[in-house]
Write a protein that holds these residues in place. Structure first.
Motif, PDB file in Angstrom:
ATOM      1  N   LEU A   8       0.825  -1.196   0.000  1.00 36.22           N
ATOM      2  CA  LEU A   8       0.000   0.000   0.000  1.00 36.22           C
ATOM      3  C   LEU A   8       0.866   1.256   0.000  1.00 36.22           C
ATOM      4  O   LEU A   8       1.807   1.376   0.762  1.00 36.22           O
ATOM      5  N   ASP A  22      -5.514   9.128  -2.071  1.00 36.17           N
ATOM      6  CA  ASP A  22      -6.060   7.804  -1.830  1.00 36.17           C
ATOM      7  C   ASP A  22      -4.951   6.773  -1.839  1.00 36.17           C
ATOM      8  O   ASP A  22      -3.905   6.954  -2.447  1.00 36.17           O
ATOM      9  N   ARG A  23      -5.211   5.685  -1.172  1.00 30.33           N
ATOM     10  CA  ARG A  23      -4.269   4.586  -1.092  1.00 30.33           C
ATOM     11  C   ARG A  23      -4.516   3.634  -2.239  1.00 30.33           C
ATOM     12  O   ARG A  23      -5.644   3.340  -2.570  1.00 30.33           O
ATOM     13  N   ASP A  27      -2.760  -3.807   1.265  1.00 29.54           N
ATOM     14  CA  ASP A  27      -2.458  -3.483   2.659  1.00 29.54           C
ATOM     15  C   ASP A  27      -2.416  -4.789   3.443  1.00 29.54           C
ATOM     16  O   ASP A  27      -3.461  -5.369   3.750  1.00 29.54           O
ATOM     17  N   THR A  32      -6.445  -6.052   2.636  1.00 31.13           N
ATOM     18  CA  THR A  32      -7.348  -5.459   1.654  1.00 31.13           C
ATOM     19  C   THR A  32      -6.550  -4.916   0.480  1.00 31.13           C
ATOM     20  O   THR A  32      -5.408  -4.487   0.635  1.00 31.13           O
ATOM     21  N   TYR A  33      -7.173  -4.957  -0.684  1.00 35.83           N
ATOM     22  CA  TYR A  33      -6.581  -4.392  -1.878  1.00 35.83           C
ATOM     23  C   TYR A  33      -7.331  -3.099  -2.190  1.00 35.83           C
ATOM     24  O   TYR A  33      -8.554  -3.072  -2.172  1.00 35.83           O
ATOM     25  N   HIS A  34      -6.599  -2.029  -2.456  1.00 32.85           N
ATOM     26  CA  HIS A  34      -7.195  -0.725  -2.745  1.00 32.85           C
ATOM     27  C   HIS A  34      -6.845  -0.312  -4.170  1.00 32.85           C
ATOM     28  O   HIS A  34      -5.691  -0.409  -4.580  1.00 32.85           O
ATOM     29  N   GLU A 104     -12.637   5.177  -5.083  1.00 35.64           N
ATOM     30  CA  GLU A 104     -11.878   4.175  -4.343  1.00 35.64           C
ATOM     31  C   GLU A 104     -12.615   2.848  -4.346  1.00 35.64           C
ATOM     32  O   GLU A 104     -13.826   2.776  -4.142  1.00 35.64           O
ATOM     33  N   ILE A 106     -12.269  -1.044  -2.667  1.00 33.74           N
ATOM     34  CA  ILE A 106     -11.608  -1.851  -1.647  1.00 33.74           C
ATOM     35  C   ILE A 106     -12.112  -3.276  -1.785  1.00 33.74           C
ATOM     36  O   ILE A 106     -13.310  -3.525  -1.762  1.00 33.74           O
TER      37      ILE A 106
END
Length: 109
Positions: A8, A22-23, A27, A32-34, A104, A106
């Motif tokens: 991330l 934003d990320r 992570d 989690t995938y962003h 975004e 997630i």
């Protein structure tokens, strides 16, 4: 989650939105995938969602179960826009997906 996803990081969004950072990436703390949709792109939001799921699962988008089997992708593209404050969630396969009008996305398991 895909093991070789980028860690991330903070990046500036592709569209002009003062103060918004934003990320993007994976992570490992929250597993989690962003992803961040580029509102200046000709590509619809639903395609970015598919790409985020493909990255998170390690699958090719063309070999995945279509997301339109669980959500109306035309409605997704119409309802969410960067001018509104809307968030929606749905489950695809064994992944929870959250999509916001900020762009975004997630993906979590």
């Amino acid at each position: 989650m895909k093991e070789n996803c980028e860690r991330l990081t903070d990046v500036e969004p592709a569209y002009d939105s003062p103060g918004l950072v934003d990320r993007v990436g994976y992570d490992p703390t929250t597993e989690t995938y962003h992803a961040l949709h580029d509102w200046t792109s000709d590509s619809p939001l639903s395609i970015t969602v598919v790409e985020a799921l493909a990255t998170a699962t390690g699958d090719e988008p063309t070999e995945m179960r279509p997301i339109h089997s669980v959500i109306d992708t035309d409605a997704l593209d119409r309802v969410l826009s960067r001018d509104d404050t809307v968030m929606l969630s749905f489950t695809w396969e064994d992944h929870d997906v959250q999509v916001s009008s900020s762009g975004e996305i997630i993906v979590s398991r």
